[in-house]
Every structure is written in C-alpha cells, then in structure tokens.
Motif scaffolding. Structure first.
Motif, PDB file in Angstrom:
ATOM      1  N   UNK A  61       0.839  -1.192   0.000  1.00 17.14           N
ATOM      2  CA  UNK A  61       0.000   0.000   0.000  1.00 17.14           C
ATOM      3  C   UNK A  61       0.872   1.240   0.000  1.00 17.14           C
ATOM      4  N   UNK A  62       0.549   2.194  -0.829  1.00 14.97           N
ATOM      5  CA  UNK A  62       1.381   3.382  -0.886  1.00 14.97           C
ATOM      6  C   UNK A  62       0.526   4.623  -1.124  1.00 14.97           C
ATOM      7  N   UNK A  63       1.178   5.727  -0.844  1.00 11.74           N
ATOM      8  CA  UNK A  63       0.530   7.015  -1.039  1.00 11.74           C
ATOM      9  C   UNK A  63       1.336   7.840  -2.016  1.00 11.74           C
ATOM     10  N   UNK A  64       0.642   8.543  -2.874  1.00 12.51           N
ATOM     11  CA  UNK A  64       1.323   9.438  -3.810  1.00 12.51           C
ATOM     12  C   UNK A  64       0.694  10.810  -3.699  1.00 12.51           C
ATOM     13  N   UNK A  65       1.578  11.777  -3.567  1.00 12.96           N
ATOM     14  CA  UNK A  65       1.075  13.146  -3.551  1.00 12.96           C
ATOM     15  C   UNK A  65       1.309  13.777  -4.914  1.00 12.96           C
ATOM     16  N   UNK A  66       0.447  14.660  -5.340  1.00  8.72           N
ATOM     17  CA  UNK A  66       0.591  15.254  -6.669  1.00  8.72           C
ATOM     18  C   UNK A  66       0.743  16.763  -6.579  1.00  8.72           C
ATOM     19  N   UNK A  67       1.056  17.276  -7.719  1.00  5.45           N
ATOM     20  CA  UNK A  67       1.263  18.719  -7.826  1.00  5.45           C
ATOM     21  C   UNK A  67      -0.027  19.486  -7.606  1.00  5.45           C
ATOM     22  N   UNK A  68      -1.118  18.802  -7.826  1.00  6.91           N
ATOM     23  CA  UNK A  68      -2.393  19.493  -7.707  1.00  6.91           C
ATOM     24  C   UNK A  68      -2.940  19.460  -6.304  1.00  6.91           C
ATOM     25  N   UNK A  69      -2.234  18.873  -5.428  1.00  8.55           N
ATOM     26  CA  UNK A  69      -2.707  18.872  -4.049  1.00  8.55           C
ATOM     27  C   UNK A  69      -3.488  17.640  -3.669  1.00  8.55           C
ATOM     28  N   UNK A  70      -3.565  16.684  -4.553  1.00  5.94           N
ATOM     29  CA  UNK A  70      -4.304  15.483  -4.216  1.00  5.94           C
ATOM     30  C   UNK A  70      -3.351  14.422  -3.686  1.00  5.94           C
ATOM     31  N   UNK A  71      -3.907  13.575  -2.845  1.00  7.67           N
ATOM     32  CA  UNK A  71      -3.118  12.413  -2.400  1.00  7.67           C
ATOM     33  C   UNK A  71      -3.874  11.182  -2.811  1.00  7.67           C
ATOM     34  N   UNK A  72      -3.172  10.302  -3.492  1.00  4.06           N
ATOM     35  CA  UNK A  72      -3.818   9.076  -3.934  1.00  4.06           C
ATOM     36  C   UNK A  72      -3.249   7.909  -3.169  1.00  4.06           C
ATOM     37  N   UNK A  73      -4.152   7.069  -2.720  1.00  2.00           N
ATOM     38  CA  UNK A  73      -3.677   5.849  -2.080  1.00  2.00           C
ATOM     39  C   UNK A  73      -3.806   4.732  -3.075  1.00  2.00           C
TER      40      UNK A  73
END
Lengths: 101, 644
Positions: free
Chosen positions: B462-474
């Motif tokens: 399981x991982x988390x990714x943060x984006x330039x747009x301010x969203x965090x996706x799991x």
C-alpha cells in the motif's frame, strides 16, 4: 572514493595540514625514519624518534595483554599541544594540534 | 802363557845342592840359581813336604800330541742311525796365542791394489776430493783402504728460500640480528603461516587460472610498489582526520553526547533545538539540498543529494555522504550529470543507494565500489522517466531475490525498477490519474506530476502518492489500473506525504499551501491541520514517538510538534539558518536525538532536540510503563478517538 588511494591519502593529508590549529604533521616509516613532514628537520627528527619508541612500547603493551588486539592510535595531551599518533603495521602518522583555539 | 821350557824326559837325579827344588818347579830353580848365590836353603812356604823316599821317586813325564783341554766326549746326534754317537776325532789343536798381522803378500790382489795406491800417492798431489778415490783406484793402488779410512760423503741440496704464503678469505657477510620474542610476535607468525597455507591450497586448486592471475598480480605488484609507501596510510590518515576534527569540534561532540538542556524544565512545554555541526562542501556551494537520508546500519552516516529545485537553474548534481565523526569533509563524493532530486538507502544493504535525477534517470550506486559511476543507470534503458524523478523508495527483494525500488516522477508514472544482473528492468505500476480540469484531448499529453511517495511500514503493497495538484492518492501495488482512494489534501503542491511509523492508519502531508495535515486513512478529511506561516517543504515523523513530528518551511524555521502534549501548537518553532535561506529537507536520526535539515545553500545543519521535545508519557507510580510500538499506537488511537 573517486580518487586513487594514493591521491586520496595525499588529499586527506593536505586537508589535515590546512586545518587551523594543526601545527604540523609527520609521516614516519617502520624504522622510525620520517618520510613526509611539514616541520623543520631537527624538530621532525626529534618527534619521529621519540614517538616511534613510545608507540612501539604502547603497541607492545596492548598486544602482550591480548595478541589479537592491536594499537589504533595514541593521544598525548600536554599543556600546550595535543599530539596524536595513528598507527598502522608499517607507518606512523603524527599530528600536533593546538586544540583550544 | 807358558814359557817354552826345555823339558826333556830325562831321568835326572841331579839334585844340585844349590837347587833344592823339584823340576816341577823349574822356573823358580833357574831363577834361584842366578840371583840366589847363597848357600842357604830356602824353602818356599808352600812347598810340599816330601819325604826322602818320595823325593827320590821317579816320575815319568810323557809328551803327547793331544790337547788335554780338548773335549774327549763330544757326542753328536746322528740322524742316520737315530742315536747319539760319540765323535772320535776331535780337533786337538790348542791355540796359545794369536796375533793378526798386517803383512800382505805382495802378489795377492790386495797387495797389488795397495801398491797401486801407494804409487799414486807418491806421484804427488792427487785430488783432494775424496770421491775420486774409488774412481782412480787403479792409479792409487798404494792408498790404503782400511776401515779407518773413513769417508763421509755429504751433499748439500739447494735450499729454496723459505716463503710465507698465507691466504685470507673474505669473511662471510655479517649482519646484526635482533628481535624480540613476545607473545604477539608468535601469534602474528602463526596467523601469517595459516594464511600462507590457505593460499597455497587455493593455488593448487586453481592452478589453471594461474596465467591470468600472474599477469594481474604483476600489474598489481607494480602499482602497489609505487603506492605502497603511502597507500597503507589511507586508514590511518582517516582516523587522524577524525581525531583532529574531534578536537576542533570538541564542545560540539560533547554537547551531542551529553548535553541536555536543563532550562527546559522552566519552559513548560516548549523545547529548543541546539545547533550542532554544520556540514558543507566547497564544490557544492551553488547547489541546494534536495534530499536527505540516514543510513540505518551506520547511524552516524547520512546521504545528501544536491541539485536544484528551480527549473531554470539546472546544472550538475552531487551525492555526498557525511559522517558525524568528520564534519569537515564528506566521506563519499559522487558527481552526477544532472541534479539529484531524491535518494534512498536500502534498509538492509546499506551500501546500495538509489537516486533519482532531474533529467528522469534513476541510478543505483554501490558504496563498496571505489568508482565514481553508478552500478546501474537507467540512462540508456527503455522506460526511463521523461521528467524529473521526485521520489525513490527501496522495496523488499522480489521473488527472485533481486533488489528493486519504485520511483515516482513528474511524468505521472509510478515505475518499479528491478536490478537484474547488469540492468535495470522497469515495470510500470500505475499512472497517476489526470485531473478533471485538463481538457480531454490533452489528457495524454499533460501528465499529473507526482511529487511524493511513501510506502506503508507494515503493508508494503500500500502506498501514497502526492501530486502537484494537491491530491493524495492511495494505491496498491496489486492494482495497476486504479487508485484505491483519493484525498483532497492541499490547494497547492503536496511536498511530502508520510505514513506514521507506528499507527497503521495515520499519515501526514504538507504542501506549499502553508498547511500540515494529519490524516486517518479511513476518513476523507484530515484529523489535524496546522498552518505554518509559509510554504512547508518537508515534514517527518519522529522514530521514537508516534505523536511527534517536525516540519520545515521556506522561512528557515523548524517546527516541532508533539500531539500528545499540545494538539494545537508547535512545541518549538526555531529559525536555524541565516536569513533568506530556505530549508528544504528534514530527517530524524533513527537512534540519536538529532535532526538534520538541508537548505538551499547546500549546507546541512544538525540540531539536537531538547528533552521537552522527546517526552515519553509520564509514568504512573507503581506501574511499569510498557515500551514499544503498541504504546505508540495506543497513544495515537487515543487522540484520534477523541476527535472522531
């Protein structure tokens, strides 16, 4: 880690010599003869001879107690300076520093 | 000897009145007659007294030819008859007197010889050399050759002059030998002997490789003899450098180990950060720190990635390794072609370092090797990122025991790289979803920039990714098409997202919108929100407590929070660098209570956390405080439950 061992050692030695507070450095070989130095001749010879004997004695002491052990370095702090001797099978590196600036 | 005397068988009755003696005493009679003219009768005293009758008796004397002294009874053994036989005929001759004369008959040989010698002598002169006598015997017949004419012949040989001949060999060369026999000398010798034996065994086994080995050995030996003098000093010099540095930074080292700020007691909850060493490298002056990572095995070693955050100022990059033992110079220096954006050190094999570069390459360095080059580089391989790599993270070895790591990049892809032999093999994991504001036809072109990546500590799929747009996706490694969850975290760039090291559901995120937010993954909205007056560039959880975290901002401040103590305010907000220096990274040391922060000048500053910032929950008297992650989880849980 990018340099040949030879250059690396030279480099490190230069750095040490360039540090403020380091009075001098001497490299002595296994027979007690100085091979590299930043001090004048008479001082070098004196330091080399005396410290060589002391280091041999210290090493002998350490190894007599436990032959698998060996001397890594020796530090002599006096009123004026600190003399640091780091040893190897064949060489001795002596650095004289004035610790309190 | 007897005087011949006329003794005849004469019967004589002549008794002279003057001679009154018997003819038995003839001599005396004769002599008496002459000088004894007296008439007296003289009788010798020993004369036999004989009567007249006896005196008148006639005694017959006979002359014989036989020798009365000759033996008459000589007996000889006769071998013929085997018995002793008397010899009748015995020599009757009695010699009364013998005298050898020196008369030689002149006609005999000897006589003639002597006469010849005599003649020679008479001739006069003659040679004095006695050795001529025999030669000229013919002439010197007259010379006597008797036994007493003694010839001594001597000859003198030529005496060679005596000479002294002596030989001196060259003495064998001498050398003084002295040694001590200590226990450790004996030990050394045994160790060497053992090594020699092992080597000789190996030689026997690998004899067919000998040629190659020899060549390489020759080269090695040559190189070694040149460098031998100083080469061995490498280790020694390193130690000395550290010792010298220790002396210089002695007070800092003492602080690091022992200093605990006593004034914390008076400060209530607040704590401070004590600045320790500053690490800088001349050649990195123009670069800014972009990544920091502590080494798990050697707790004093950390890696610094240098590059540039600015799009316009891209140049080269560096990867440096510093140790706390030597603050003046890095231990390892690697130059990279473009700026380093992120790095990660493998958890178990701490010599493997993965770096992601601004130009989209990923590389793996092996610290054990002495080269400047990475052992793996995705430069030439396919699948490399087309844009800057923002985060790399090592994963557990895959089923084939190959090492692998995952990277997220500004091109929106999350890619897994596997180290297979000499290559990096890539596998796309997932692509970040494009946001809605981008028109459909550009969706493929404009990627969603991924800025941060973190893997769950326990469930590592399981991982988390943060984006330039301010969203965090799991997301999950097993789902490649879709993300599991999406969080609207920030209004601007998410600079960091991290899972809590203890609690399985909690993570923290920070962004350029000045916010730090703490989330529970089950909830869509954050649990805690903090506003720090400028953009937050990095945030990190403390390894010793589940409720402590620290954040750095672009105004050069470090903010430390402990949720257990104060849910609304930072315990410490301290400016640690000079003005106008931005801080970009922060990392807690896994063991020691220090943090390192990297700034945009390329410097790394180490700070010690004061006791207030490291508080453990108070012990209740009589109760043993359970240590360990469960406590931390419980702590967090307690907090969360209060807010739900």
């Amino acid at each position: 880690s990018t340099l040949t061992p030879f250059a690396e050692v030279e480099d490190t030695l230069k750095r040490i010599q360039g540090i403020n507070g380091v009075i001098g450095t001497i490299v002595v070989n296994a027979e007690g003869i100085p091979i590299k130095t930043t001090l004048d001749n008479s001082t070098t010879v004196q330091y080399a001879g005396l410290l060589h004997q002391l280091t041999m004695k210290a090493r002998s002491t350490v190894r007599d107690i436990d032959p698998q052990n060996d001397l890594t370095f020796l530090r002599i702090r006096s009123k004026k300076h600190e003399i640091m001797v780091s040893t190897d099978k064949e060489y001795l590196l002596i650095v004289i520093q004035n610790p309190a600036e | 000897m007897s005087v011949p005397h006329k003794v005849g068988s004469v019967k004589s009755k002549q008794v002279s009145s003057f001679v009154m003696q018997d003819e038995e005493e003839g001599l005396d009679t004769a002599e008496g007659e002459e000088w004894m003219q007296g008439k007296t009768l003289v009788k010798p005293p020993d004369q036999l007294d004989l009567t007249e009758a006896e005196l008148n008796e006639e005694i017959t004397r006979v002359l014989k030819a036989s020798n009365p002294n000759a033996p008459q009874n000589v007996v000889r053994y006769s071998f013929k008859e085997g018995c002793y036989k008397p010899i009748v005929f015995v020599d009757q001759m009695a010699i009364h007197f013998e005298l050898e004369g020196n008369l030689v008959h002149k006609d005999s040989d000897e006589g003639r010889r002597l006469m010849a010698k005599q003649a020679e002598v008479d001739d006069g002169g003659g040679d004095e050399r006695p050795d001529n006598v025999s030669i000229k015997a013919g002439k010197r017949e007259q010379k006597l050759t008797n036994q007493f004419n003694f010839n001594e012949r001597a000859s003198q040989t030529l005496n060679n002059a005596p000479r002294d001949i002596s030989c001196q060999t060259e003495p064998p060369p001498r050398a003084n030998f002295s040694a001590t026999a200590n226990q450790w000398e004996i030990y050394d010798f045994y160790v060497e002997e053992l090594q020699r034996r092992v080597k000789s065994k190996e030689k026997h086994e690998g004899q067919f490789l000998n040629k190659e080995e020899d060549k390489s050995k020759k080269k090695m030996i040559q190189a070694e003899t040149q460098n031998d003098d100083i080469y061995q000093l490498a280790k020694v010099v390193k130690i000395i450098e550290r010792m010298v540095n220790q002396n210089i930074f002695d007070d800092v080292a003492q602080d690091f180990m022992y200093f605990e700020d006593a004034s914390d007691e008076f400060r209530g909850e607040k704590g401070t950060l004590l600045p320790l060493w500053t690490f800088q490298y001349d050649k990195a002056k123009s670069l800014s720190v972009t990544a920091l990572c502590w080494n798990h095995k050697y707790n004093d070693l950390f890696a610094v990635g240098l590059g540039s955050h600015e799009f316009t100022q891209q140049g080269g990059g560096m990867l440096l390794f510093y140790t706390l033992k030597n603050p003046s110079y890095p231990e390892f220096i690697f130059n990279t072609a473009s700026g380093v954006m992120c790095l990660d050190i493998h958890e178990h094999l701490s010599y493997l370092v993965a770096v992601g570069l601004y130009d989209g390459c990923v590389a793996v360095y092996n610290l054990k090797k002495k080269t400047d080059q990475p052992i793996y580089n995705s430069r030439a391989s396919s699948g490399k990122h087309t844009s800057a790599v923002m985060q790399v993270k090592w994963q557990k070895d895959d089923l084939d025991s190959n090492h692998n790591f995952i990277s997220v990049s500004a091109d929106g892809r999350v890619v897994s790289w596997t180290l297979v032999k000499h290559e990096l093999v890539f596998t796309d994991i997932i692509k970040l979803p494009v946001i809605d504001t981008i028109p459909d036809d550009l969706k493929d072109v404009i990627p969603t920039v991924g800025t941060s990546l973190d893997f769950h500590k326990q469930k590592d799929y399981s991982f988390l990714v943060g984006t330039e747009h301010g969203k965090i996706h799991k997301g999950s490694k097993y789902y490649s098409s879709k993300f599991l969850e999406k969080y609207d975290a920030h209004f601007m760039n998410v600079t960091r997202v991290r899972w809590n090291p203890f609690h399985p559901d909690v993570f923290i995120s920070c962004g350029w919108d000045w916010m730090v937010k703490i989330w529970d993954q089950t909830m869509k909205s954050p649990v805690f929100t903090f506003e720090l007056k400028t953009s937050v560039t990095d945030v990190a959880w403390a390894p010793y407590s589940s409720t402590v975290f620290a954040a750095v901002t672009t105004d050069g401040k470090v903010h430390v929070f402990d949720l257990n103590i104060n849910k609304y305010e930072a315990l410490c907000q301290q400016k640690v660098v000079s003005k106008k220096t931005k801080l970009f990274n922060i990392e807690f040391n896994p063991v020691h209570p220090i943090i390192i922060v990297g700034d945009d000048r390329g410097h790394v500053t180490s700070l010690k956390l004061s006791p207030n910032l490291r508080k453990k929950p108070k012990e209740k008297k009589g109760q043993d405080l359970p240590k360990g992650p469960e406590v931390e989880i419980a702590k967090m849980e307690q907090l969360l439950s209060s807010l739900r």
